[in-house]
Write an enzyme that holds these catalytic residues in place. Structure first.
Site, PDB file in Angstrom:
ATOM      1  N   GLU A   1      -6.690  -1.410   4.316  1.00  0.00           N
ATOM      2  CA  GLU A   1      -6.832  -1.553   3.939  1.00  0.00           C
ATOM      3  C   GLU A   1      -6.165  -3.161   2.836  1.00  0.00           C
ATOM      4  O   GLU A   1      -6.351  -3.876   1.705  1.00  0.00           O
ATOM      5  CB  GLU A   1      -6.306  -0.251   2.580  1.00  0.00           C
ATOM      6  CG  GLU A   1      -6.792   1.306   3.065  1.00  0.00           C
ATOM      7  CD  GLU A   1      -6.164   2.612   2.516  1.00  0.00           C
ATOM      8  OE1 GLU A   1      -6.502   3.317   1.852  1.00  0.00           O
ATOM      9  OE2 GLU A   1      -4.723   2.761   3.437  1.00  0.00           O
TER      10      GLU A   1
ATOM     11  N   ARG B   1      -2.049  -1.644  -3.933  1.00  0.00           N
ATOM     12  CA  ARG B   1      -3.247  -0.797  -3.628  1.00  0.00           C
ATOM     13  C   ARG B   1      -2.683   0.098  -4.902  1.00  0.00           C
ATOM     14  O   ARG B   1      -1.663   0.959  -5.438  1.00  0.00           O
ATOM     15  CB  ARG B   1      -2.926   0.375  -2.448  1.00  0.00           C
ATOM     16  CG  ARG B   1      -3.755   1.230  -2.571  1.00  0.00           C
ATOM     17  CD  ARG B   1      -4.067   2.525  -1.515  1.00  0.00           C
ATOM     18  NE  ARG B   1      -4.659   3.503  -1.018  1.00  0.00           N
ATOM     19  CZ  ARG B   1      -3.838   4.584  -1.126  1.00  0.00           C
ATOM     20  NH1 ARG B   1      -2.557   4.450  -0.834  1.00  0.00           N
ATOM     21  NH2 ARG B   1      -4.846   6.018  -1.095  1.00  0.00           N
TER      22      ARG B   1
ATOM     23  N   ASN C   1       0.795  -1.297   0.047  1.00  0.00           N
ATOM     24  CA  ASN C   1       0.037  -0.398   0.251  1.00  0.00           C
ATOM     25  C   ASN C   1       0.661   1.202  -0.316  1.00  0.00           C
ATOM     26  O   ASN C   1       1.524   1.882   1.258  1.00  0.00           O
ATOM     27  CB  ASN C   1      -0.870  -0.015   1.216  1.00  0.00           C
ATOM     28  CG  ASN C   1      -2.127   1.109   1.304  1.00  0.00           C
ATOM     29  OD1 ASN C   1      -2.059   2.113   0.056  1.00  0.00           O
ATOM     30  ND2 ASN C   1      -3.047   1.028   2.153  1.00  0.00           N
TER      31      ASN C   1
ATOM     32  N   HIS D   1      -9.042   6.905  -2.789  1.00  0.00           N
ATOM     33  CA  HIS D   1      -9.303   6.449  -0.670  1.00  0.00           C
ATOM     34  C   HIS D   1     -10.708   5.268  -0.969  1.00  0.00           C
ATOM     35  O   HIS D   1     -10.740   5.633   0.172  1.00  0.00           O
ATOM     36  CB  HIS D   1      -8.882   7.115   0.566  1.00  0.00           C
ATOM     37  CG  HIS D   1      -8.076   8.327   0.462  1.00  0.00           C
ATOM     38  ND1 HIS D   1      -8.152   9.902   0.746  1.00  0.00           N
ATOM     39  CD2 HIS D   1      -6.685   7.911   0.129  1.00  0.00           C
ATOM     40  CE1 HIS D   1      -6.731  10.118   1.282  1.00  0.00           C
ATOM     41  NE2 HIS D   1      -6.194   9.378   0.831  1.00  0.00           N
TER      42      HIS D   1
ATOM     43  N   ARG E   1      -1.152  18.861   0.023  1.00  0.00           N
ATOM     44  CA  ARG E   1      -1.999  19.061  -1.204  1.00  0.00           C
ATOM     45  C   ARG E   1      -2.825  20.601  -0.546  1.00  0.00           C
ATOM     46  O   ARG E   1      -2.781  20.524   0.280  1.00  0.00           O
ATOM     47  CB  ARG E   1      -1.778  18.212  -0.931  1.00  0.00           C
ATOM     48  CG  ARG E   1      -1.931  17.165  -2.542  1.00  0.00           C
ATOM     49  CD  ARG E   1      -2.386  15.426  -3.260  1.00  0.00           C
ATOM     50  NE  ARG E   1      -2.277  15.284  -1.746  1.00  0.00           N
ATOM     51  CZ  ARG E   1      -2.941  13.691  -1.540  1.00  0.00           C
ATOM     52  NH1 ARG E   1      -3.188  13.689  -2.501  1.00  0.00           N
ATOM     53  NH2 ARG E   1      -1.738  13.037  -1.072  1.00  0.00           N
TER      54      ARG E   1
END
Length: 407
Positions: free
Chosen positions: A385, A94, A7, A183, A242
């Site tokens: 995840e 991922r 991931n 996500h 960001r």
């Protein structure tokens, strides 16, 4: 045989190694602060329910170096969990952006890699790292089947009114310019866990994934109906580096009046903005420390960061026509009590009341932070995840996907 899950985030690599027939990992790890001088590797081994933890403080210059490091830890003599890389039969990756063509988990082929590369402009912090991770994994584990699971897939249920932009139709029809959302693996996993805990399969949830990248989703009965990120992972909330949502005219001004190039604007918005721009730091642990030292920049940054989240809560409660629970997850969402408190402050109009004492407790697992009288639950649900991806990989292999014949 084992399933290795990779991931790769924008500044980290999380990984877990699972037996092919079990949800209990034999080891897991995190390579964090990639590209910074204070990189750290945490590697945990699980034997008979006892965890052994190894921490390494060394600079990890890029994702390739991180991948090589984690592969070495799996077979390092004193802590080995496998004897031979050939014991890894599947590597699940991922991948942040799958566009409109890569909407389901898929065996990685040359064509799939080409499509992921074609999406570099839409996920400049992630897809290049994914490809590097895939290519390094192909070298390190040459006999394994490589599988990609896409973060955008969960958001394919968005109605057109939510995923379209109000620009000429040709830009969607010809260029695929639309809201994709990200996500998704995390949002889907924690929404499922929350619905199970609530014993409500039609629950109206707002899932809040807060890490170095941040996003929110409005989920009704397990289906995503809106999400904060857009064409790329840049839109929406304020993040580590960001900007989140910004008036497009700011970019036009910088281009026309200040001479910024497209490349400079991309770097500015993706790597030089967000909490980093506001405080000089992109790690919330550092910013939290400064906040508690009464640093004015850190105070403003936390207020701005959580205010954006509060606005989305209002919008999504309206879109859902109600709210059963807020679900905080990911590194900041699970561990930053200050962020959760500020998000939930003065939100009584939505039935949101957080228990300040419960919120300060450092507990593991799913927990309810709601105060008495809260009609909307305030939950922390640790995301996993890697487990979600492992289950997908296990199913794909069990179903005998056609591409597996050549694996």
């Amino acid at each position: 045989m084992y399933i290795l899950i990779i991931n790769s985030g924008s500044s980290s690599i999380k990984y877990q190694l699972f037996p092919r027939d079990s949800d209990q990992p034999v080891c897991s790890g995190l390579v964090e602060r990639i590209g910074q001088d204070n990189s750290q590797v945490t590697h945990e081994i699980f034997r008979a329910d006892v965890a052994q933890t190894l921490k390494l403080d060394q600079r990890v210059k890029d994702h390739e170096t991180g991948m090589q490091l984690l592969a070495g830890l799996l077979t390092r003599k004193d802590i080995a969990v496998i004897a031979d890389p050939a014991q890894i039969g599947t590597v699940g990756h991922r991948v942040v952006h799958g566009g409109e063509t890569l909407t389901e988990p898929t065996i990685i082929t040359a064509d799939v890699k080409a499509k992921i590369k074609a999406l570099y402009p839409l996920a400049p912090l992630h897809n290049p790292g994914h490809i590097k991770g895939i290519e390094v994994a192909e070298k390190l584990f040459p006999t394994a089947t490589q599988i990609a699971v896409f973060d955008t897939a969960f958001h394919q249920t968005l109605p057109e009114k939510a995923f379209r932009y109000a620009i000429p139709d040709k830009f969607y029809r010809e260029d695929g310019i639309r809201v994709y959302g990200f996500h998704g693996i995390s949002h889907q996993y924690v929404a499922g866990a929350a619905m199970t805990w609530l014993k409500n399969p039609v629950a109206k949830l707002i899932t809040i994934h807060l890490g170095n990248g941040c996003s929110m989703a409005a989920v009704s009965g397990g289906r995503c109906i809106d999400t904060s990120m857009g064409l790329t992972p840049l839109d929406g909330l304020v993040m580590g580096t960001r900007s989140g949502a910004i008036d497009p005219s700011v970019l036009l001004y910088l281009q026309q009046q200040k001479g910024y190039t497209a490349e400079q604007l991309t770097k500015l918005l993706n790597k030089q903005s967000g909490m980093l721009a506001l405080t000089g730091h992109n790690d919330m642990r550092d910013i939290s420390r400064l906040y508690h030292e009464n640093d004015p920049a850190a105070k403003l940054a936390y207020e701005l960061y959580t205010y954006r989240i509060k606005k989305f809560i209002g919008a999504y409660t309206a879109a859902l026509n109600g709210l059963d629970a807020l679900v905080f997850t990911a590194g900041v969402g699970e561990n930053d009590a200050l962020a959760r408190e500020l998000v939930c402050r003065d939100m009584e109009v939505f039935g949101i009341h957080i228990d300040i004492a419960k919120n300060q407790l450092r507990e593991k697992g799913l927990r309810d932070l709601s105060a008495g009288g809260s009609s909307a639950r305030v939950l922390v649900v640790p995301t996993n995840e890697e487990l979600a991806i492992a289950r997908v990989c296990r199913t794909l292999v069990a179903e005998g996907h056609p591409n597996l014949e050549s694996s």
